[in-house]
Design an enzyme around this catalytic site. Structure first.
Site: not given
Ligand code: PGA
Ligand code: ZN
Length: 424
Positions: A43, A156, A164-165, A206, A243, A289, A316, A341, A369-371, A392
């Site tokens: 994303s 996700h 999402q999270e 994740e 998030d 987030e 983000d 990131k 991190h990244r997904s 995270k």
């Molecule tokens: P991504 O997701 O690594 O797929 O971008 C993580 C986030 O949105 O924080």
């Molecule tokens: Zn994010």
């Protein structure tokens, strides 16, 4: 012994999703040998640095990174020979100039970041220092609070949850080691609760669960139950971070959203802000987030005005670890923290600049991190070096996520009494 660069080489490897990514090997004149591997998001924010993919449908559906690998081997490697690996800024600048585009479109941020991280690792190893010591100096002793992503929705997951999270944040623990235990136990309790309700307990990219819960609030409530059943107090030992990744449910122009997964329908920024205010009153939420989309600067500002004194508001997709956007955010009071990131901006020096800019203005920096990940643990050292206080890096499952948590355990152990663990 000289820490001059002798040889740099890249190859294509696979990330945690089985997609190609770049691994860089670097060798110094003194015999030091290191390697680094680059993560990849799903994303992604529109203005992230370019992740160079081959586009050749005959290989990995177009996702190959052979061009990025070639760029390291044919263009970057010869330019680095004889440079001292300790000159991180000079090397990063050289890489940025060799590329010559604002978004690293030519060589690829995946090529550049791989080399940039390898440079840091090589310099540290050559001086017999841990990466966090080399980058952060003797002051680097703050171990981050692990914001553990235990439940997923949105892009996700395949369920009725828009956010999402959902992260469990053990900010009340005395040490990282204990904090990790608090949220790991919560993760396992959550699994049991889901099982008892006949829900799926398979994990997403994740490592979090993605059960078919009926709504966003259902997700928060079952996490609170899991915290309590694990013997912890919500809001005292463990709080919740969210998030929304709201860019993934924006419709049309900025300020309109479709809560399509829960079926709650079309909402405005104001509706989402009202909902957030209610939740922050009702639930122990500590950080939020991307509550709004990357183009919705006005909505973000309003959100921060309403809630910024109660919770951490993190941007983000809207900032993409880019000082240009973070600067605007600081001026306009868009948030009070930026996600960080490394591959959104594409070099170690620029990422450090982004964190410093946050600090200079009283903002927090939330490392992520990244997904799509590898077992590279650079992120853990980077977080301690910069003393960001939180990160995270996924759930308590999947080795590419645990690799970072385990590295943090190692660092805390090595620091002994000098290690510090606190939320703010
Ligand atoms: P991504 O997701 O690594 O797929 O971008 C993580 C986030 O949105 O924080
Ligand atoms: Zn994010």
């Amino acid at each position: 012994m000289s820490s001059k660069i002798k040889k740099t080489r890249a190859m294509e490897i696979l990330d945690s999703r089985g997609n190609p990514t770049v691994r860089v090997f670097m060798e110094l004149e003194d015999g030091t040998k290191v390697k680094s591997s680059v993560p990849s998001g799903a994303s992604t924010g529109e203005y992230e640095a370019c992740e160079l993919r081959d586009g050749d449908k005959a290989r990995y559906g177009g996702k190959g990174v052979l061009r990025a690998v070639e760029n390291v081997n044919d263009i970057i490697a010869p330019a680095l020979v004889g440079l001292d690996a300790t000159e991180q800024m000079k090397i990063d600048e050289l890489l940025i100039n060799l590329d010559g585009t604002p978004n690293k479109d030519k060589l690829g941020a995946n090529a550049i970041l791989g080399v940039s991280m390898a440079t840091t690792k090589a310099a540290a190893a050559s001086h017999n220092l841990e990466i966090f010591e080399y980058l952060g100096g003797t002051e680097a002793n703050r171990i981050p609070v692990p914001c553990m992503n235990i439940l997923n929705g949105g892009e996700h997951a395949d369920n009725s949850v828009d956010i999402q999270e959902f992260m469990a944040v053990p900010f009340g623990a005395p040490t990282f080691k204990e904090g990790l235990r608090y949220v790991s136990e919560t993760f396992h309790t959550l699994k049991k609760l889901l099982k008892d309700r006949g829900m799926a307990t398979s994990v997403g990219d994740e490592g979090g669960f993605a059960p078919n819960l009926a709504s966003n609030e259902d997700a928060i409530e079952i996490i609170i139950e899991a915290i309590e059943k694990s013997g912890y107090k919500p809001g005292v030992d463990i709080s919740i971070a969210l998030d929304s990744a709201a860019t993934s449910f924006v419709v049309g122009k900025a300020g309109k959203y479709d809560l399509k997964w829960s079926g709650a329908g079309i909402k405005t920024s104001d509706d989402l802000i009202e909902m957030a205010k209610e939740w922050v009153k009702k639930y122990p939420i500590i950080l939020w987030e991307d509550p709004l989309a990357e183009e919705d600067w006005d909505g973000f500002k309003k959100f921060t005005k309403e809630l910024g004194d109660k919770i951490e508001v993190v941007g983000d997709d809207i900032f993409v670890t880019n000082t240009k956007f973070i600067e605007r955010g600081i001026k306009e009071h868009t948030a009070n923290a930026s996600l960080i990131k490394l591959n959104q901006i594409g070099s170690v020096s620029e990422t450090v600049d982004a964190v410093r800019l946050c600090y200079e203005h009283g903002w927090r920096a939330f490392v992520s991190h990244r997904s799509g990940e590898t077992c590279d643990t650079f992120l853990a050292d980077f977080t301690v070096a910069l003393g960001t206080g939180h990160l995270k890096t996924g759930s308590s499952s999947r080795s590419e996520r645990l690799a970072k948590y385990n590295r943090l355990l190692e660092i805390e152990d090595k620091l002994g009494d000098r290690a510090k663990y606190y939320w703010k």
